[in-house]
Motif scaffolding. Structure first.
Motif, PDB file in Angstrom:
ATOM      1  N   ALA A   7      35.938   3.511  23.935  1.00 34.82           N
ATOM      2  CA  ALA A   7      34.495   3.736  24.084  1.00 34.82           C
ATOM      3  C   ALA A   7      34.218   5.058  24.786  1.00 34.82           C
ATOM      4  O   ALA A   7      33.343   5.823  24.368  1.00 34.82           O
ATOM      5  CB  ALA A   7      33.863   2.580  24.855  1.00 34.82           C
ATOM      6  N   GLN A   8      34.979   5.333  25.842  1.00 39.45           N
ATOM      7  CA  GLN A   8      34.785   6.590  26.560  1.00 39.45           C
ATOM      8  C   GLN A   8      35.084   7.786  25.661  1.00 39.45           C
ATOM      9  O   GLN A   8      34.380   8.797  25.694  1.00 39.45           O
ATOM     10  CB  GLN A   8      35.676   6.626  27.803  1.00 39.45           C
ATOM     11  CG  GLN A   8      35.233   5.664  28.895  1.00 39.45           C
ATOM     12  CD  GLN A   8      36.209   5.616  30.051  1.00 39.45           C
ATOM     13  OE1 GLN A   8      36.912   6.583  30.331  1.00 39.45           O
ATOM     14  NE2 GLN A   8      36.278   4.472  30.722  1.00 39.45           N
ATOM     15  N   GLY A   9      36.134   7.655  24.844  1.00 44.55           N
ATOM     16  CA  GLY A   9      36.461   8.733  23.913  1.00 44.55           C
ATOM     17  C   GLY A   9      35.369   8.946  22.894  1.00 44.55           C
ATOM     18  O   GLY A   9      34.971  10.089  22.611  1.00 44.55           O
ATOM     19  N   ASP A  10      34.844   7.846  22.348  1.00 45.74           N
ATOM     20  CA  ASP A  10      33.766   7.954  21.355  1.00 45.74           C
ATOM     21  C   ASP A  10      32.488   8.523  21.975  1.00 45.74           C
ATOM     22  O   ASP A  10      31.809   9.351  21.356  1.00 45.74           O
ATOM     23  CB  ASP A  10      33.469   6.578  20.754  1.00 45.74           C
ATOM     24  CG  ASP A  10      34.549   6.125  19.788  1.00 45.74           C
ATOM     25  OD1 ASP A  10      35.417   6.949  19.442  1.00 45.74           O
ATOM     26  OD2 ASP A  10      34.533   4.942  19.395  1.00 45.74           O
ATOM     27  N   ILE A  11      32.162   8.073  23.177  1.00 49.01           N
ATOM     28  CA  ILE A  11      30.970   8.597  23.851  1.00 49.01           C
ATOM     29  C   ILE A  11      31.120  10.088  24.097  1.00 49.01           C
ATOM     30  O   ILE A  11      30.175  10.866  23.941  1.00 49.01           O
ATOM     31  CB  ILE A  11      30.712   7.862  25.178  1.00 49.01           C
ATOM     32  CG1 ILE A  11      30.385   6.382  24.918  1.00 49.01           C
ATOM     33  CG2 ILE A  11      29.545   8.503  25.938  1.00 49.01           C
ATOM     34  CD1 ILE A  11      30.361   5.533  26.172  1.00 49.01           C
ATOM     35  N   GLY A  12      32.328  10.497  24.490  1.00 54.37           N
ATOM     36  CA  GLY A  12      32.584  11.924  24.708  1.00 54.37           C
ATOM     37  C   GLY A  12      32.367  12.735  23.438  1.00 54.37           C
ATOM     38  O   GLY A  12      31.716  13.795  23.467  1.00 54.37           O
ATOM     39  N   HIS A  13      32.890  12.240  22.305  1.00 55.32           N
ATOM     40  CA  HIS A  13      32.674  12.929  21.023  1.00 55.32           C
ATOM     41  C   HIS A  13      31.189  12.964  20.666  1.00 55.32           C
ATOM     42  O   HIS A  13      30.686  13.977  20.143  1.00 55.32           O
ATOM     43  CB  HIS A  13      33.454  12.213  19.916  1.00 55.32           C
ATOM     44  CG  HIS A  13      34.922  12.484  19.931  1.00 55.32           C
ATOM     45  ND1 HIS A  13      35.452  13.735  19.709  1.00 55.32           N
ATOM     46  CD2 HIS A  13      35.983  11.654  20.134  1.00 55.32           C
ATOM     47  CE1 HIS A  13      36.771  13.680  19.784  1.00 55.32           C
ATOM     48  NE2 HIS A  13      37.116  12.427  20.048  1.00 55.32           N
ATOM     49  N   VAL A  14      30.500  11.865  20.911  1.00 56.38           N
ATOM     50  CA  VAL A  14      29.067  11.791  20.618  1.00 56.38           C
ATOM     51  C   VAL A  14      28.297  12.828  21.437  1.00 56.38           C
ATOM     52  O   VAL A  14      27.445  13.559  20.899  1.00 56.38           O
ATOM     53  CB  VAL A  14      28.528  10.371  20.924  1.00 56.38           C
ATOM     54  CG1 VAL A  14      27.012  10.379  21.032  1.00 56.38           C
ATOM     55  CG2 VAL A  14      28.963   9.398  19.828  1.00 56.38           C
ATOM     56  N   THR A  48      30.358   3.584  15.165  1.00 55.83           N
ATOM     57  CA  THR A  48      31.417   2.641  15.545  1.00 55.83           C
ATOM     58  C   THR A  48      31.438   2.349  17.047  1.00 55.83           C
ATOM     59  O   THR A  48      32.179   1.464  17.485  1.00 55.83           O
ATOM     60  CB  THR A  48      32.801   3.178  15.133  1.00 55.83           C
ATOM     61  OG1 THR A  48      33.042   4.451  15.776  1.00 55.83           O
ATOM     62  CG2 THR A  48      32.873   3.375  13.620  1.00 55.83           C
ATOM     63  N   LEU A  49      30.640   3.070  17.797  1.00 57.43           N
ATOM     64  CA  LEU A  49      30.674   2.935  19.254  1.00 57.43           C
ATOM     65  C   LEU A  49      30.279   1.536  19.715  1.00 57.43           C
ATOM     66  O   LEU A  49      30.868   0.982  20.651  1.00 57.43           O
ATOM     67  CB  LEU A  49      29.766   3.983  19.900  1.00 57.43           C
ATOM     68  CG  LEU A  49      29.622   3.927  21.428  1.00 57.43           C
ATOM     69  CD1 LEU A  49      30.981   4.084  22.094  1.00 57.43           C
ATOM     70  CD2 LEU A  49      28.663   5.006  21.906  1.00 57.43           C
ATOM     71  N   ASP A  50      29.276   0.946  19.072  1.00 57.81           N
ATOM     72  CA  ASP A  50      28.781  -0.357  19.527  1.00 57.81           C
ATOM     73  C   ASP A  50      29.843  -1.453  19.437  1.00 57.81           C
ATOM     74  O   ASP A  50      29.749  -2.471  20.114  1.00 57.81           O
ATOM     75  CB  ASP A  50      27.535  -0.762  18.746  1.00 57.81           C
ATOM     76  CG  ASP A  50      27.809  -0.928  17.265  1.00 57.81           C
ATOM     77  OD1 ASP A  50      28.662  -0.197  16.734  1.00 57.81           O
ATOM     78  OD2 ASP A  50      27.158  -1.785  16.636  1.00 57.81           O
ATOM     79  N   GLU A  51      30.881  -1.243  18.601  1.00 61.13           N
ATOM     80  CA  GLU A  51      31.957  -2.232  18.474  1.00 61.13           C
ATOM     81  C   GLU A  51      32.770  -2.347  19.756  1.00 61.13           C
ATOM     82  O   GLU A  51      33.406  -3.383  20.006  1.00 61.13           O
ATOM     83  CB  GLU A  51      32.890  -1.857  17.325  1.00 61.13           C
ATOM     84  CG  GLU A  51      32.203  -1.795  15.960  1.00 61.13           C
ATOM     85  CD  GLU A  51      33.129  -1.272  14.885  1.00 61.13           C
ATOM     86  OE1 GLU A  51      34.326  -1.060  15.187  1.00 61.13           O
ATOM     87  OE2 GLU A  51      32.664  -1.066  13.749  1.00 61.13           O
ATOM     88  N   HIS A  52      32.778  -1.300  20.566  1.00 62.00           N
ATOM     89  CA  HIS A  52      33.595  -1.269  21.782  1.00 62.00           C
ATOM     90  C   HIS A  52      32.802  -1.577  23.047  1.00 62.00           C
ATOM     91  O   HIS A  52      33.390  -1.661  24.132  1.00 62.00           O
ATOM     92  CB  HIS A  52      34.262   0.101  21.935  1.00 62.00           C
ATOM     93  CG  HIS A  52      35.080   0.508  20.748  1.00 62.00           C
ATOM     94  ND1 HIS A  52      36.043  -0.301  20.192  1.00 62.00           N
ATOM     95  CD2 HIS A  52      35.071   1.645  19.996  1.00 62.00           C
ATOM     96  CE1 HIS A  52      36.587   0.312  19.161  1.00 62.00           C
ATOM     97  NE2 HIS A  52      36.021   1.488  19.021  1.00 62.00           N
ATOM     98  N   LEU A  53      31.497  -1.720  22.935  1.00 63.99           N
ATOM     99  CA  LEU A  53      30.675  -1.974  24.114  1.00 63.99           C
ATOM    100  C   LEU A  53      30.722  -3.450  24.480  1.00 63.99           C
ATOM    101  O   LEU A  53      30.681  -4.321  23.606  1.00 63.99           O
ATOM    102  CB  LEU A  53      29.235  -1.537  23.862  1.00 63.99           C
ATOM    103  CG  LEU A  53      29.055  -0.045  23.513  1.00 63.99           C
ATOM    104  CD1 LEU A  53      27.584   0.260  23.267  1.00 63.99           C
ATOM    105  CD2 LEU A  53      29.623   0.848  24.606  1.00 63.99           C
ATOM    106  N   VAL A  54      30.793  -3.744  25.785  1.00 61.08           N
ATOM    107  CA  VAL A  54      30.986  -5.116  26.250  1.00 61.08           C
ATOM    108  C   VAL A  54      29.768  -5.653  26.986  1.00 61.08           C
ATOM    109  O   VAL A  54      29.241  -6.713  26.649  1.00 61.08           O
ATOM    110  CB  VAL A  54      32.216  -5.196  27.179  1.00 61.08           C
ATOM    111  CG1 VAL A  54      32.395  -6.608  27.710  1.00 61.08           C
ATOM    112  CG2 VAL A  54      33.461  -4.738  26.439  1.00 61.08           C
TER     113      VAL A  54
END
Length: 218
Positions: free
Chosen positions: A66-73, A116-122
């Motif tokens: 998630a942190q990686g995806d948020i960083g790319h976003v 795809t980010l929402d798949e990793h959010l808890v």
């Protein structure tokens, strides 16, 4: 008779046979106890290892990815803004066209990671932030696309109008969305750190339990 009976109670070297039996029995019991305790310690260690691997996998999937995806976003979102400003800032058509292409590439990159980010959010907080950003993105990209399309010209009057619109309409939306993305990143970092700390505590407890079990066998 007495001498013969007495000799029968001794083995080679004058060691009492009954004493040997008792020593052997004690050694056997001690050995069995050590083996059993070692087996219990091994089982506990395997269970602890399995739990640790499971939780680390969970942390990697839901916080690391998630942190990686948020960083790319965040990077693609900021770069798309820079490309937009290139479109409405350059005076040469070739540079403008390159900025337009770059803008669309960055927008695609953003959409790829964002989808795809929402798949990793808890947590509920993270999911609410995601929904909040999503609601703002629809308006943001619609305005951004219009500015890029309308402002892709070396004509000064067109460029100036696009720049004013970017400043008045797009910048406030950008600031709000980017602030929410920063909050989403911070939340994931904090949650990941909490889980990492809990895993370290659990590992230390398991190690302590295993050491106590082994020490009890000595």
């Amino acid at each position: 008779m007495t001498n013969n009976a007495r000799k029968d109670t001794y083995g080679k070297g004058g060691v009492v046979m009954g004493g040997n039996v008792r020593i052997e029995q004690r050694l056997t019991k001690t050995f069995v106890r050590v083996v059993v305790i070692a087996a219990v310690a091994a089982v506990i260690a395997l269970i602890a290892l399995g739990v640790a691997v499971n939780r680390y996998s969970y942390a990697l999937t839901h916080y690391g990815f998630a942190q990686g995806d948020i960083g790319h976003v965040m990077v693609s979102f900021a770069d798309a803004r820079s490309a937009t400003r290139g479109v409405i800032g350059y005076t040469e058509q070739e540079a403008i066209d390159e900025s337009v292409n770059h803008y669309h590439e960055l927008k695609t990159t953003f959409d790829t990671y964002w989808s795809t980010l929402d798949e990793h959010l808890v947590s509920a907080y993270d999911k609410d932030l995601y929904s909040q950003v999503q609601a703002g993105l629809d308006e943001y990209w619609a305005i951004n696309d219009e500015i890029v399309e309308e402002g892709a010209s070396p004509n000064v009057a067109i460029m100036t109008a696009a720049q004013h619109r970017e400043f008045d309409e797009l910048d406030p939306l950008y600031d709000k969305i980017y602030t929410d993305l920063e909050a989403l990143m911070q939340s994931n970092v904090e949650e990941g750190d909490k889980l990492d700390g809990a895993l370290h505590v659990m590992s230390n407890i398991m190690i302590g339990v295993i050491v106590l079990i082994i020490a009890g066998a000595v």
